[in-house]
Scaffold this motif. Structure first.
Motif, PDB file in Angstrom:
ATOM      1  N   VAL A 291      82.053 -18.766   8.473  1.00  0.00           N
ATOM      2  CA  VAL A 291      82.783 -17.795   7.651  1.00  0.00           C
ATOM      3  C   VAL A 291      83.825 -17.086   8.509  1.00  0.00           C
ATOM      4  O   VAL A 291      84.999 -16.957   8.126  1.00  0.00           O
ATOM      5  CB  VAL A 291      81.804 -16.766   7.023  1.00  0.00           C
ATOM      6  N   ALA A 292      83.408 -16.650   9.699  1.00  0.00           N
ATOM      7  CA  ALA A 292      84.315 -15.943  10.603  1.00  0.00           C
ATOM      8  C   ALA A 292      85.532 -16.804  10.953  1.00  0.00           C
ATOM      9  O   ALA A 292      86.669 -16.312  11.027  1.00  0.00           O
ATOM     10  CB  ALA A 292      83.570 -15.526  11.869  1.00  0.00           C
ATOM     11  N   ALA A 329      75.627 -14.941   4.389  1.00  0.00           N
ATOM     12  CA  ALA A 329      76.541 -15.524   5.384  1.00  0.00           C
ATOM     13  C   ALA A 329      77.931 -14.900   5.293  1.00  0.00           C
ATOM     14  O   ALA A 329      78.582 -14.638   6.312  1.00  0.00           O
ATOM     15  CB  ALA A 329      76.627 -17.041   5.185  1.00  0.00           C
ATOM     16  N   LEU A 330      78.370 -14.657   4.059  1.00  0.00           N
ATOM     17  CA  LEU A 330      79.686 -14.046   3.851  1.00  0.00           C
ATOM     18  C   LEU A 330      79.749 -12.671   4.507  1.00  0.00           C
ATOM     19  O   LEU A 330      80.695 -12.353   5.244  1.00  0.00           O
ATOM     20  CB  LEU A 330      79.975 -13.935   2.346  1.00  0.00           C
ATOM     21  N   ALA A 331      78.722 -11.860   4.255  1.00  0.00           N
ATOM     22  CA  ALA A 331      78.700 -10.508   4.820  1.00  0.00           C
ATOM     23  C   ALA A 331      78.582 -10.546   6.346  1.00  0.00           C
ATOM     24  O   ALA A 331      79.266  -9.789   7.048  1.00  0.00           O
ATOM     25  CB  ALA A 331      77.552  -9.711   4.216  1.00  0.00           C
ATOM     26  N   ALA A 332      77.742 -11.449   6.854  1.00  0.00           N
ATOM     27  CA  ALA A 332      77.538 -11.524   8.306  1.00  0.00           C
ATOM     28  C   ALA A 332      78.794 -12.045   9.012  1.00  0.00           C
ATOM     29  O   ALA A 332      79.165 -11.562  10.086  1.00  0.00           O
ATOM     30  CB  ALA A 332      76.344 -12.428   8.620  1.00  0.00           C
ATOM     31  N   ALA A 334      81.900 -11.741   7.920  1.00  0.00           N
ATOM     32  CA  ALA A 334      82.907 -10.667   7.881  1.00  0.00           C
ATOM     33  C   ALA A 334      82.608  -9.616   8.942  1.00  0.00           C
ATOM     34  O   ALA A 334      83.534  -9.084   9.573  1.00  0.00           O
ATOM     35  CB  ALA A 334      82.937 -10.040   6.492  1.00  0.00           C
ATOM     36  N   ALA A 335      81.315  -9.339   9.154  1.00  0.00           N
ATOM     37  CA  ALA A 335      80.920  -8.336  10.161  1.00  0.00           C
ATOM     38  C   ALA A 335      81.335  -8.776  11.568  1.00  0.00           C
ATOM     39  O   ALA A 335      81.767  -7.957  12.389  1.00  0.00           O
ATOM     40  CB  ALA A 335      79.413  -8.099  10.102  1.00  0.00           C
ATOM     41  N   ILE A 336      81.226 -10.078  11.847  1.00  0.00           N
ATOM     42  CA  ILE A 336      81.644 -10.605  13.161  1.00  0.00           C
ATOM     43  C   ILE A 336      83.130 -10.298  13.393  1.00  0.00           C
ATOM     44  O   ILE A 336      83.529  -9.769  14.430  1.00  0.00           O
ATOM     45  CB  ILE A 336      81.403 -12.137  13.251  1.00  0.00           C
ATOM     46  N   VAL A 337      83.950 -10.639  12.402  1.00  0.00           N
ATOM     47  CA  VAL A 337      85.393 -10.464  12.560  1.00  0.00           C
ATOM     48  C   VAL A 337      85.765  -8.977  12.547  1.00  0.00           C
ATOM     49  O   VAL A 337      86.672  -8.546  13.264  1.00  0.00           O
ATOM     50  CB  VAL A 337      86.165 -11.251  11.454  1.00  0.00           C
ATOM     51  N   ARG A 338      85.042  -8.205  11.765  1.00  0.00           N
ATOM     52  CA  ARG A 338      85.277  -6.745  11.735  1.00  0.00           C
ATOM     53  C   ARG A 338      85.076  -6.147  13.118  1.00  0.00           C
ATOM     54  O   ARG A 338      85.866  -5.323  13.585  1.00  0.00           O
ATOM     55  CB  ARG A 338      84.338  -6.111  10.701  1.00  0.00           C
ATOM     56  N   ARG A 339      84.011  -6.593  13.779  1.00  0.00           N
ATOM     57  CA  ARG A 339      83.744  -6.117  15.162  1.00  0.00           C
ATOM     58  C   ARG A 339      84.864  -6.542  16.103  1.00  0.00           C
ATOM     59  O   ARG A 339      85.301  -5.773  16.957  1.00  0.00           O
ATOM     60  CB  ARG A 339      82.388  -6.640  15.659  1.00  0.00           C
ATOM     61  N   GLU A 340      85.338  -7.779  15.954  1.00  0.00           N
ATOM     62  CA  GLU A 340      86.413  -8.284  16.807  1.00  0.00           C
ATOM     63  C   GLU A 340      87.696  -7.467  16.623  1.00  0.00           C
ATOM     64  O   GLU A 340      88.479  -7.302  17.558  1.00  0.00           O
ATOM     65  CB  GLU A 340      86.697  -9.762  16.494  1.00  0.00           C
ATOM     66  N   LEU A 341      87.894  -6.970  15.404  1.00  0.00           N
ATOM     67  CA  LEU A 341      89.084  -6.181  15.109  1.00  0.00           C
ATOM     68  C   LEU A 341      88.910  -4.708  15.470  1.00  0.00           C
ATOM     69  O   LEU A 341      89.830  -3.907  15.305  1.00  0.00           O
ATOM     70  CB  LEU A 341      89.422  -6.297  13.606  1.00  0.00           C
ATOM     71  N   GLY A 342      87.676  -4.371  15.897  1.00  0.00           N
ATOM     72  CA  GLY A 342      87.414  -2.974  16.243  1.00  0.00           C
ATOM     73  C   GLY A 342      87.184  -2.088  15.030  1.00  0.00           C
ATOM     74  O   GLY A 342      87.304  -0.874  15.095  1.00  0.00           O
TER      75      GLY A 342
END
Length: 343
Positions: A291-292, A329-332, A334-342
């Protein structure tokens, strides 16, 4: 509305519980009737909401639990359409279907989904999204024996949809989404009058408006058609310039395992984009990293504050456990990329 970066949502439908309707089936008849059916639909709506909540979906919907089909259930509530008088038409140039006939002036004698939307609003404080069929997709599922003009009928439906959308907004709906898979088939009509009809359906709303344009549910007729589309699916290219210039706020697209070149999203730069990062045509559950990966690819062409991770299309035909896994999986992812974006 949510201020979260990359707020997740779904395209619309989720599987129905087996006690309400036959699983993994479109147009499945209800297993309940009367008052038991009304209560059963509300129970199913609460379950669909809970599945989204537990998965961590930010912008929630009703999972379309109270309707048999994303187009026909709305049309069933209108005057001027005879469901007993059937004709065979070609649906989206893809497959033949027996459809109802427009026999007189179409009208909406009463609200269709407004009570359901009020019920959903009362169950959650999260932003809610409600789906309606778009005017062009509505006319594509009927035989018109009255107006004898696709454009005229679409315009009539747009006015009716606007009545419904205004009442949904008053019931507390934050995003009103119009489903227009027909935009991926009838390009000239979409540009000539389809997008204008869609804008008429959305006229005067203060709620955010979305249009969902996809390649369809994961059913055989759609997956077979997709095999004929070639190595690259560039259909979006035909309507994106006009959609970018339109008053619609959000554009919902099929991106996961589709052959849509991601750079086409550049053509709607400035719009919010619901990026489909979940493939609804397979029972395989995506990993959060997959997803990420889809979201990262999309971020090259859409600003992070305008990207809503979503599913490719509705998940009604999938087994419930598969759909639940895909939501997580969708939520998880998105959370990975959200963290990467700060974020």
């Amino acid at each position: 509305m949510t201020t979260m970066l990359l707020p997740t949502t779904t395209a619309g439908s989720l599987p129905k519980p087996g006690w309400l309707a036959e699983p993994e089936t479109l147009w499945s008849p209800w297993k309940l009737e009367g008052a038991a059916l009304v209560a059963g639909k509300q129970d199913a709506l609460r379950l669909a909401l809970d599945d989204q909540r537990q998965a961590g979906i930010a912008i929630v919907g009703d999972g379309e639990q109270t309707r048999q089909h994303f187009v026909t259930t709305f049309i069933e509530h209108l005057d001027g359409v005879d469901f007993a008088k059937r004709a065979t038409v070609r649906i989206r140039d893809r497959y033949d279907a027996s459809v109802p006939t427009v026999v007189g002036a179409v009208a909406r004698p009463r609200p269709v989904f407004v009570e359901d939307a009020r019920f959903l609003r009362a169950q959650t404080t999260r932003p809610i999204k409600w789906t309606l069929p778009g005017p062009m997709t509505m006319i594509d599922t009927l035989y018109d024996d009255h107006y004898r003009s696709r454009e005229k009928l679409a315009w009539e439906f747009a006015c009716i949809l606007n009545e419904e959308a205004r009442e949904l907004e008053a019931a507390g709906v934050d995003i009103i989404q119009f489903d227009e898979p027909a935009f991926n088939v009838f390009f000239d009509e979409a540009n000539d009058w389809g997008i204008a009809a869609l804008e008429r359906a959305a006229a005067g709303l203060t709620a955010k408006t979305a249009v969902h344009i996809c390649y369809g549910y994961g059913i055989a007729a759609n997956t077979e058609w997709k095999k004929t589309l070639g190595r690259e699916w560039r259909q979006y290219e035909r309507t994106f310039p006009a959609l970018r210039a339109s008053t619609i706020d959000i554009i919902s697209l099929e991106c996961r395992n589709s052959r849509v070149p991601m750079d086409l999203i550049e053509l709607v730069r400035g719009k919010t984009v619901m990026v489909g990062a979940i493939d609804v045509a397979t029972h395989d559950v995506e990993t959060p990293e997959e997803v990420a990966e889809t979201l990262r690819a999309a971020l090259r062409f859409v600003d992070a504050d305008k990207l809503y991770p979503a599913t490719n299309c509705g998940m009604a035909p999938l087994p419930r456990a598969v759909a639940q896994g895909k939501l997580r999986a969708l939520a998880a992812g998105a959370a990975i990329v959200r963290r990467e974006l700060g974020g």
